[in-house]
Enzyme design. Structure first.
Site, PDB file in Angstrom:
ATOM      1  N   ASP A  78      -9.226  10.344  -8.079  1.00 12.35           N
ATOM      2  CA  ASP A  78      -8.489  11.014  -7.015  1.00 12.35           C
ATOM      3  C   ASP A  78      -7.470  10.089  -6.383  1.00 12.35           C
ATOM      4  O   ASP A  78      -7.539   8.856  -6.528  1.00 12.35           O
ATOM      5  CB  ASP A  78      -9.445  11.560  -5.955  1.00 12.35           C
ATOM      6  N   ASP A 134      -3.288   3.644  -7.165  1.00 16.09           N
ATOM      7  CA  ASP A 134      -4.631   3.653  -6.570  1.00 16.09           C
ATOM      8  C   ASP A 134      -5.226   5.038  -6.821  1.00 16.09           C
ATOM      9  O   ASP A 134      -5.006   5.961  -6.057  1.00 16.09           O
ATOM     10  CB  ASP A 134      -4.517   3.357  -5.073  1.00 16.09           C
ATOM     11  N   GLU A 168     -13.217   9.258  -4.250  1.00 17.70           N
ATOM     12  CA  GLU A 168     -13.370   7.935  -3.629  1.00 17.70           C
ATOM     13  C   GLU A 168     -12.544   7.827  -2.363  1.00 17.70           C
ATOM     14  O   GLU A 168     -12.969   7.207  -1.382  1.00 17.70           O
ATOM     15  CB  GLU A 168     -12.953   6.847  -4.622  1.00 17.70           C
ATOM     16  N   GLU A 169     -11.372   8.447  -2.360  1.00 20.58           N
ATOM     17  CA  GLU A 169     -10.468   8.317  -1.218  1.00 20.58           C
ATOM     18  C   GLU A 169     -11.016   8.969   0.047  1.00 20.58           C
ATOM     19  O   GLU A 169     -10.555   8.668   1.150  1.00 20.58           O
ATOM     20  CB  GLU A 169      -9.094   8.909  -1.560  1.00 20.58           C
ATOM     21  N   ASP A 191      -9.969  -1.440  -8.922  1.00 22.30           N
ATOM     22  CA  ASP A 191      -9.409  -0.621  -7.851  1.00 22.30           C
ATOM     23  C   ASP A 191      -8.708  -1.480  -6.803  1.00 22.30           C
ATOM     24  O   ASP A 191      -8.546  -1.060  -5.665  1.00 22.30           O
ATOM     25  CB  ASP A 191     -10.546   0.205  -7.209  1.00 22.30           C
ATOM     26  N   HIS A 373      -1.206   4.034  -0.925  1.00 22.22           N
ATOM     27  CA  HIS A 373      -1.189   5.097   0.091  1.00 22.22           C
ATOM     28  C   HIS A 373       0.184   5.213   0.748  1.00 22.22           C
ATOM     29  O   HIS A 373       0.285   5.624   1.895  1.00 22.22           O
ATOM     30  CB  HIS A 373      -2.265   4.891   1.158  1.00 22.22           C
TER      31      HIS A 373
END
Length: 398
Positions: A78, A134, A168-169, A191, A373
């Site tokens: 994700d 990411d 995960e986010e 990651d 992000h």
């Protein structure tokens, strides 16, 4: 297919996780990448590759030599919801400038970093979304490694367990991870950020939901009667230290981060995340949120302010330190590939933090990406290629 091609293919699949959803994966979009990865893994000859009912992808590459540990490699599928919308990656071949101007005019001005990448091929966004390095860079690097290990001339290695996680986010990547079935002796999440990073310290993390109940009256007759929830929310914010926010902290400094607010006179909500590497200070941050709530409930009618605190994950350091040989193995792999390894503390968390507390020691390794992000996110193709070689060295028989 090379790691660059894999990466470009994956990032064009929109896989933003959805915190408002109770399902797993939280977004139907994540299934598309999960199924694609299983198809590609099976195409390499890894017939055991599969998704489970919750969208996790698992695969296992058999050993070609005996006496080696089973090493796990994990990345998440994700992407962050920081900027929504599909990704349109752009490749800047043989980058030569100090800055990058994206298609929509946004400028990446990380000049010190960019200078170190001159001559390399950069993948950037068009300026309208995150890139998704990411963690689709980690996914692509692990997938490229898998294709190498399935070749007849692959170097000697023990069994390799592979997993790609959803959500995960939004802090749920390890919630339904099947550690016993995964079967690794230890693992690494791929990651991280800049090439060479090894991370086995992360924030202790919690969320705080503050709900404020007000009482509305016409402002002309409100004296001693109105309870303005929005104004009390502003008061709550002012009672926390201005300097202890993400924009004013670095390294091991913790913070209070206001990630959302809404409301009016009748009701207001504040959504916070709390972070600190030190467990004692972490607990103090939670206590401070509760103390402010208790104080405001004395100033205003009891029950005006509700505080719901929820722990998310803890610092994995205490679980990794008894197994420092896995950190040394990672350091040796970077060094063998001509990369200076750097031990860093994560100002965030990974699936590995939760997994380490679930009995699977799992530090984090770099992907080669920057500005996660963000619409200014970018990654070097050559860094992804190097990271693939690092992973190959990591899993090769010692």
């Amino acid at each position: 297919m090379q790691v660059k091609d894999r990466f470009l293919r994956y990032v064009q699949l929109e896989t933003t996780s959805d915190e408002s959803s109770a399902s797993c994966p939280s977004s139907e979009k994540e299934w598309a990448l999960a199924r694609l990865l299983v198809e590609e893994l099976r195409g390499m000859g890894i017939e055991n590759a599969h998704t489970d009912a919750n969208g996790y992808v698992y695969a296992r590459i058999p050993e070609n030599t005996e006496g080696q540990p089973c090493i796990g490699l994990i990345a998440h599928m994700d992407t962050s919801d920081a900027v929504l919308g599909p990704t349109h990656p752009q490749v800047l071949e043989k980058f030569t400038g100090d800055t990058v101007t994206l298609a929509n005019g946004l400028v990446i001005d990380d000049t010190d970093t960019l200078r170190t990448l001159q001559g390399q091929d950069l993948v950037v966004t068009d300026g309208t979304s995150v890139l998704g390095a990411d963690d689709k860079a980690g996914v692509a690097e692990i997938m490229e490694l898998a294709s190498i290990l399935m070749q007849p001339d692959a170097p000697a290695h023990g069994p390799i367990a592979i997993a790609f996680t959803p959500d995960e986010e939004i802090g749920r990547g390890a919630d339904l991870f099947d550690v016993p079935a995964f079967g690794a002796d230890y693992a690494y999440t791929v990651d991280g950020g800049a090439l060479g990073e090894i991370e086995y310290e992360n924030f202790n993390a919690a969320s705080a939901l503050i709900t404020i109940h007000g009482l509305s009256f016409h402002p002309g007759s409100a004296k001693n009667r109105m309870i303005n929830a929005a104004r009390i929310a502003a008061q709550f914010i002012q009672m926390l230290p201005d300097a202890e926010t993400p924009e004013h902290t670095e390294g091991y400094e913790g913070f209070y981060h206001l990630i959302g607010m809404k409301g009016d006179c009748e009701e207001a909500t504040l959504t916070w995340i709390l972070r600190d590497h030190d467990r004692a200070r972490f607990e103090q941050r939670k206590q401070r949120m509760q103390a402010i709530s208790d104080y405001l409930n004395q100033v205003y009618p009891a029950g005006t302010v509700e505080c719901v605190l929820k722990d998310s994950y803890y610092n994995m350091r205490e679980k990794i330190e008894p197994h420092m040989e896995i950190i040394e193995r990672a350091q040796a792999a970077f060094t063998e590939c001509g990369v200076q390894p750097r031990i860093e503390a994560i100002r965030g968390g990974t699936d590995g933090a939760r997994l380490s507390f679930m009995g699977l020691p799992c530090p984090n390794l770099s992907t080669g990406g920057y500005n996660f992000h963000s619409r200014k996110e970018f990654i070097s193709v050559q860094a992804m290629e190097t990271m693939t070689r690092v992973l190959l060295s990591l899993v090769s028989a010692k």
